[in-house]
Scaffold this active site. Sequence first.
Site, PDB file in Angstrom:
ATOM      1  N   LYS A  82       0.904  -1.230  -0.693  1.00 14.21           N
ATOM      2  CA  LYS A  82       0.422   0.053  -0.262  1.00 14.21           C
ATOM      3  C   LYS A  82       0.911   1.768  -0.266  1.00 14.21           C
ATOM      4  O   LYS A  82       2.484   1.206   0.060  1.00 14.21           O
ATOM      5  CB  LYS A  82      -1.390   0.225   1.268  1.00 14.21           C
ATOM      6  CG  LYS A  82      -2.122   1.079   1.334  1.00 14.21           C
ATOM      7  CD  LYS A  82      -2.369   0.959   2.621  1.00 14.21           C
ATOM      8  CE  LYS A  82      -4.183   2.035   2.899  1.00 14.21           C
ATOM      9  NZ  LYS A  82      -4.891   1.877   3.816  1.00 14.21           N
ATOM     10  N   SER A 157      -9.863   1.995   3.109  1.00 13.50           N
ATOM     11  CA  SER A 157      -8.615   2.273   2.530  1.00 13.50           C
ATOM     12  C   SER A 157      -7.687   1.415   1.453  1.00 13.50           C
ATOM     13  O   SER A 157      -6.998   2.549   0.705  1.00 13.50           O
ATOM     14  CB  SER A 157      -7.822   4.058   2.961  1.00 13.50           C
ATOM     15  OG  SER A 157      -6.880   2.916   4.138  1.00 13.50           O
ATOM     16  N   SER A 181     -10.485  -0.417   7.142  1.00 13.21           N
ATOM     17  CA  SER A 181      -9.245  -0.832   6.439  1.00 13.21           C
ATOM     18  C   SER A 181      -9.151  -1.530   5.195  1.00 13.21           C
ATOM     19  O   SER A 181      -8.375  -2.048   3.924  1.00 13.21           O
ATOM     20  CB  SER A 181      -8.663   0.528   5.520  1.00 13.21           C
ATOM     21  OG  SER A 181      -8.668   2.289   6.023  1.00 13.21           O
TER      22      SER A 181
END
Length: 470
Positions: A82, A157, A181
């Site tokens: 990420k 996210s 997330s």
Amino acid sequence: MTPPIPVPASAASIAAAVRAGDVSALEVVEAHLDRIARRNPDVNALTVVFADRARAAAAEIDATVAAGSDPGPLAGVPFSVKENIDLTWSATTNGWGGNAGAVPAQDATIVRRMRRAGAVPVGRGNMPDFGMRWDTDNDLFGRTLNPWHSDRSAGGSSGGDAVAVATGMSSLGLGNDFGGSLRLPAYAAGVVGLRPSQGRVPRAAVRGQSVALTLQQFSVNGPLARTVDDAALALGVMEGWDADDPVSASAPAPVPSGAGAPRRVGVVRDAPGAGADPDVAAGIARAAASLVRDGWDVVPVDAPRLEEAAVLWRRLSCTDMLISLDPAALGQPLGRSATAFLRDSTAAARPYETAREYAEAWAQRAAIAADWRRLQVEVPLLLGPVSASRLRGPDYDLGGSEPADRAWRDLWLTVAANFLGLPALALPTGLGEDGMPTGVQLIGPLWGEDILLDAGRAVEAGVPRLPALF
């Protein structure tokens, strides 16, 4: 370039095949790079692709195997990282243009551990600015699209990593979970997302920089995978004490877990005040039936003080975000969608205005945690929705305080796990009537990942498998 070849679907089987010499790590990497070239332009899940570096890392693994040595439990397994997790050859942007050149000096501990275990980074996973939203979009890289239906949100996210795993561009994804997330994108993409217990997996603080209290207490790093076993394998590599993370620990707390815990699951079917969507309810029913067939005692429960936990999580989070994401402190504004989300969410959340209110909210957390702990002595696991609704369209969490409030209300059970630091596992339960994956989450006691993963395997074995997206 080596032509793409069939490779085992799971990370565990890829690693076993590479270690046995049945397939080379380079062939595995080339197959995944080919998928990235074919799929990523349509979904925009990976922001950067490390083709040459991945090939070089794979060649090193193949040399280790040829020399008769063991390259590690994740030998040759491609994984994504990420945009807010440090990787030395790529900027840690947090999805924000102001960090476009922020290349870190060292890998994050979990990246270092994955690489030492033989895993190969193949790219960066997209995310919203600083992980604030429940959708994945930013001004720097653009929007990640849901691979099942582009008119549905990919969640956030960690949306880029979830979509990369779902489409076969990576076998594992490294993300984090401050308010769902990992679990919400897993639900959206039809993959497995594991939010570990607070402190089990390191999330390093930047040396010399302060860290918001909510980020310390609510956010953890964790894996995205296509199977529960793969998530467990990644957890085993990433977990453990780390000098850079003062919250991290090695030894589990003395709570019921593993073989000594009662095999009992409490079902939370509806969010208080709002019934679950029929497809959501059907997914929960399939998961509960799978657990019963596997010998689990499944009982209805009410999650203790659930609304209170969700409200406190939201107000504390928004209070800290207003401080840490102030454009004056950052040096330049957030992106357009992140600015709108922060405005809408804080308007609905009523951030704390005094130190006394803020302190009293944290004090109340201990009382709620005690109620949950007492319940989980007798009922170690809770089963319920990730979201009470189906994933709506892109930007569903924007548009004013009412959409922001609805997006948060759907996730009460999800954010309660963050508020209390509890481990939670999201996994798919087949397709819904709308053609999208359905899914559930299991929430365990602190440091109760063993029993959590056991129950997850039982659910996984008893529900319909999703069709492959690659």
